[in-house]
Design an enzyme around this catalytic site. Sequence first.
Site, PDB file in Angstrom:
ATOM      1  N   HIS B 222       0.803  -1.215   0.000  1.00 42.75           N
ATOM      2  CA  HIS B 222       0.000   0.000   0.000  1.00 42.75           C
ATOM      3  C   HIS B 222       0.835   1.263   0.000  1.00 42.75           C
ATOM      4  O   HIS B 222       0.582   2.174  -0.781  1.00 42.75           O
ATOM      5  CB  HIS B 222      -1.047   0.066   1.106  1.00 42.75           C
ATOM      6  CG  HIS B 222      -2.065   1.104   0.729  1.00 42.75           C
ATOM      7  ND1 HIS B 222      -2.910   0.924  -0.327  1.00 42.75           N
ATOM      8  CD2 HIS B 222      -2.281   2.346   1.159  1.00 42.75           C
ATOM      9  CE1 HIS B 222      -3.626   2.012  -0.508  1.00 42.75           C
ATOM     10  NE2 HIS B 222      -3.269   2.911   0.374  1.00 42.75           N
ATOM     11  N   TYR B 226       1.816   5.513  -2.156  1.00 46.42           N
ATOM     12  CA  TYR B 226       2.095   6.878  -1.713  1.00 46.42           C
ATOM     13  C   TYR B 226       3.479   7.340  -2.144  1.00 46.42           C
ATOM     14  O   TYR B 226       3.702   8.532  -2.359  1.00 46.42           O
ATOM     15  CB  TYR B 226       1.870   7.004  -0.192  1.00 46.42           C
ATOM     16  CG  TYR B 226       0.399   6.888   0.076  1.00 46.42           C
ATOM     17  CD1 TYR B 226      -0.437   7.977  -0.160  1.00 46.42           C
ATOM     18  CD2 TYR B 226      -0.170   5.688   0.422  1.00 46.42           C
ATOM     19  CE1 TYR B 226      -1.801   7.857  -0.015  1.00 46.42           C
ATOM     20  CE2 TYR B 226      -1.540   5.556   0.567  1.00 46.42           C
ATOM     21  CZ  TYR B 226      -2.348   6.652   0.349  1.00 46.42           C
ATOM     22  OH  TYR B 226      -3.693   6.520   0.472  1.00 46.42           O
ATOM     23  N   HIS B 373      -9.921   1.066 -10.343  1.00 47.90           N
ATOM     24  CA  HIS B 373      -9.559   1.976  -9.253  1.00 47.90           C
ATOM     25  C   HIS B 373      -8.095   2.397  -9.343  1.00 47.90           C
ATOM     26  O   HIS B 373      -7.773   3.577  -9.320  1.00 47.90           O
ATOM     27  CB  HIS B 373      -9.838   1.325  -7.898  1.00 47.90           C
ATOM     28  CG  HIS B 373      -9.190   2.052  -6.758  1.00 47.90           C
ATOM     29  ND1 HIS B 373      -9.624   3.287  -6.347  1.00 47.90           N
ATOM     30  CD2 HIS B 373      -8.125   1.747  -5.988  1.00 47.90           C
ATOM     31  CE1 HIS B 373      -8.851   3.708  -5.357  1.00 47.90           C
ATOM     32  NE2 HIS B 373      -7.926   2.790  -5.129  1.00 47.90           N
ATOM     33  N   PHE B 374      -7.184   1.411  -9.462  1.00 45.78           N
ATOM     34  CA  PHE B 374      -5.788   1.851  -9.376  1.00 45.78           C
ATOM     35  C   PHE B 374      -5.298   2.484 -10.667  1.00 45.78           C
ATOM     36  O   PHE B 374      -4.360   3.263 -10.649  1.00 45.78           O
ATOM     37  CB  PHE B 374      -4.860   0.754  -8.820  1.00 45.78           C
ATOM     38  CG  PHE B 374      -4.591  -0.414  -9.703  1.00 45.78           C
ATOM     39  CD1 PHE B 374      -3.777  -0.297 -10.819  1.00 45.78           C
ATOM     40  CD2 PHE B 374      -5.112  -1.663  -9.397  1.00 45.78           C
ATOM     41  CE1 PHE B 374      -3.517  -1.398 -11.619  1.00 45.78           C
ATOM     42  CE2 PHE B 374      -4.861  -2.769 -10.205  1.00 45.78           C
ATOM     43  CZ  PHE B 374      -4.065  -2.625 -11.314  1.00 45.78           C
ATOM     44  N   HIS B 375      -5.958   2.164 -11.784  1.00 48.47           N
ATOM     45  CA  HIS B 375      -5.584   2.902 -13.000  1.00 48.47           C
ATOM     46  C   HIS B 375      -6.000   4.369 -12.863  1.00 48.47           C
ATOM     47  O   HIS B 375      -5.278   5.262 -13.271  1.00 48.47           O
ATOM     48  CB  HIS B 375      -6.194   2.269 -14.251  1.00 48.47           C
ATOM     49  CG  HIS B 375      -5.362   1.143 -14.816  1.00 48.47           C
ATOM     50  ND1 HIS B 375      -5.343  -0.101 -14.272  1.00 48.47           N
ATOM     51  CD2 HIS B 375      -4.473   1.107 -15.856  1.00 48.47           C
ATOM     52  CE1 HIS B 375      -4.494  -0.876 -14.956  1.00 48.47           C
ATOM     53  NE2 HIS B 375      -3.953  -0.159 -15.914  1.00 48.47           N
ATOM     54  N   ARG B 436     -10.546  -9.634 -12.433  1.00 51.68           N
ATOM     55  CA  ARG B 436      -9.390  -8.975 -13.032  1.00 51.68           C
ATOM     56  C   ARG B 436      -8.435 -10.062 -13.528  1.00 51.68           C
ATOM     57  O   ARG B 436      -8.618 -11.234 -13.263  1.00 51.68           O
ATOM     58  CB  ARG B 436      -8.709  -8.074 -12.004  1.00 51.68           C
ATOM     59  CG  ARG B 436      -8.106  -8.824 -10.848  1.00 51.68           C
ATOM     60  CD  ARG B 436      -7.616  -7.915  -9.741  1.00 51.68           C
ATOM     61  NE  ARG B 436      -6.340  -7.289 -10.065  1.00 51.68           N
ATOM     62  CZ  ARG B 436      -5.513  -6.769  -9.140  1.00 51.68           C
ATOM     63  NH1 ARG B 436      -5.863  -6.806  -7.859  1.00 51.68           N
ATOM     64  NH2 ARG B 436      -4.389  -6.211  -9.471  1.00 51.68           N
ATOM     65  N   ARG B 437      -7.398  -9.662 -14.253  1.00 53.64           N
ATOM     66  CA  ARG B 437      -6.339 -10.572 -14.682  1.00 53.64           C
ATOM     67  C   ARG B 437      -6.841 -11.811 -15.405  1.00 53.64           C
ATOM     68  O   ARG B 437      -6.376 -12.910 -15.153  1.00 53.64           O
ATOM     69  CB  ARG B 437      -5.498 -10.993 -13.484  1.00 53.64           C
ATOM     70  CG  ARG B 437      -4.629  -9.874 -13.003  1.00 53.64           C
ATOM     71  CD  ARG B 437      -3.964 -10.225 -11.723  1.00 53.64           C
ATOM     72  NE  ARG B 437      -2.911  -9.267 -11.414  1.00 53.64           N
ATOM     73  CZ  ARG B 437      -2.402  -9.084 -10.219  1.00 53.64           C
ATOM     74  NH1 ARG B 437      -2.836  -9.785  -9.205  1.00 53.64           N
ATOM     75  NH2 ARG B 437      -1.453  -8.211 -10.019  1.00 53.64           N
TER      76      ARG B 437
END
Lengths: 168, 545
Positions: B222, B226, B373-375, B436-437
């Site tokens: 995680h 950041y 989300h992470f894209h 996903r994947r």
Amino acid sequence: MHVDGTEKKWVILSVAMAFAMVGILTAYAINHNIVPPSNVETIDSVSLHLSAEFAEDKLGLRQTEDGSLVVTMVAARYGFYPQDMKVPVGTPITFRIASADVLHGVHTAGTNMNTMVVPGYVSEITTTFPKTGKFPMFCNEYCGLGHDYMWSRLWVVPKDEIKLGDTL
Amino acid sequence: MTTQVMDSKAGRLSLANIWIAFITFLLASLMGVYQVAERSGFFPQIEVIELYFRSVSSHGVIMGFVLTTFFIMGFGYWIARSTLHIPLWGGDKLGWLGFLISLGGTAMAAIMLFIGKASVMYTFYPPLMAHPVFYIGASLLVVGSWVWCLQMIMTMSSWKKQNPGSPVPLAMYAMTANSILWFITSLGVASEVLFQLIPWSLGWIDTIDVGLARTLFSWTLHAIVYFWLIPAYIAFYTLVPKAAGGALFSDEFSRIAILMLLVFSVPIGMHHLYVDPMQSDGWKFVHMIGTFMVAIPTLITGFTVIASMEVAGRLRGGKGLFGWIKALNWDNPMVLAGGLSLLMLTVGGWGGLVNAAYSMDVAVHNTQWITGHFHLIFAGTTVIMYFAIAYYMWPSLTGRPLYSIKMARLQLWLWFIGMLVLTLPWHILGLIGQPRRIGAPPYSEEFTAPWVPYETAMLVGGVILFISALLLIINLFFSHFQNKAVQRPVMEYAQPLHPVLKLPGLLNGFGFWTAVIAVYMVASYGYPIVQFFLMETHGTFPWSI
């Protein structure tokens, strides 16, 4: 140190919002007894076929002595065993799943039955399916080149259509 | 002194790092287009599953580890020079050594990925086993970046000795925070690779405890986000307000937000393990509380940035409640990217609250929602700022003007539009159950029929993003290698609205905060790691892909 009045209010509001979110989520989880699968139970994945619980003839839906329903499943490249299972609607069901090889995941799409299956550990998840129908069970963690082929069906049927096998 | 560090050689270390970042980025963007085409299922003739998972693994490693690490190192070196005006601790030579270690490691990992010996995803996923050279290469990439961490920390520390009592310039302060964050967070994956994956892949140990490996990886998984995001925040605080012609609303609160990110972001990785069986729900709950605390610095940042933009807009003559927005110079790439990035952060952050919730995650865990989300947060919010930072630094780094501002604007808009067209349908696909994947899986059509319109959108989004990636490289390349030289402009950073003359030591150093993180880490990861040595576990033998 310079602190602007509006900014101070915003910081207080931000802290309050963060705690409010945690509070609401916690209250909801407690109220609906939502607990993610977390049983911390180990198993030797190499010898599942010899174990009392995960041997091939023990897999599937069973009723325990106290009347609750347990589904025992094995995830292995590239399928879930047993395949094409039937479970009753509106009844709490505990899935106990072990991997015979690598990392897998199982998600009954459209429901909250979703857990990782980690070799060396038993995954346990309890849920109630509110609606009847045919649901896909996808392997949702990359497990090798045949990953796309790893899926099965779960039939959620009216309670009187289920004939239970041996008790555990 | 300013001229001394701004000579033509000064930018080379940063340029080398940033070029490696963007060249590999272009390659990984090409893989991205191939992946959406394959995944859509519209082109059965290109479906080769072995190639697809090779591509997905390479795309993830490059975007997550290579683009980010090299870009951040290049940006960090340039911040150190342009804010502190002293030579780097250890000199450029040490920086080049770190660069070469990271580059060598990247090459080793890349070869194994490209020849299909490491199709294990950027998350490694034991007991799938990759070639040992892949693990060793990935470790060297991280080890090289530790040299950079050391140089950031030591350069700031020597500047403080030379300037006792003076506040460290905000950009450098935040970049040093980022190097500390990266060092601490990379220890998790480093332990997994050094003590588990490498010995296991070399055959020195027979089995691996997958539960422990996943727990160690979650330590990194995680806070690494950041590490990627803080450079974008640095641009929000110091470059966007400058480009808009305004001032930073609050220097102190920017520091507080950065410190909160530093302390809160490392010990919360277990929210990636919400549905993993080897950790108990109590620890997961503790990590959820920690995860939501990260909302606080994020909200403070939102306020500070928007307030700074408002100051700029009003200085430009904007009136009324929203008139200042219209008055801003949106034709400036940095201002434009800042605005688009904040929009994506708002949508993506909202989605993140769902994944972060212990009780909602099961509905979306490992579905395409997560990829969406992470894209949106990383490839959108974060990487669009990398582009703007590169455009902003380029003239001072290369001594050449930017080739085309118009092209830069078009590129940023295309990236924003492409990212929304790609990721909003992915969120929906996740909600209707798409994992996903996956490639183009042979699931029964009754389940996949509702996916088709969203997969069409995803394909369009992927193509738009690749065009945008190409425009970035073309623009940077023609800028760098043109004959038109200009006098190197000085890198300018926004000054705070209220000048900071004196700061409490806690807002000007990291010693205390590093100790806080150490205690917090032991509290939140101590037992979850130690438990594997207390209970009887069964290791797993290696499996090929």
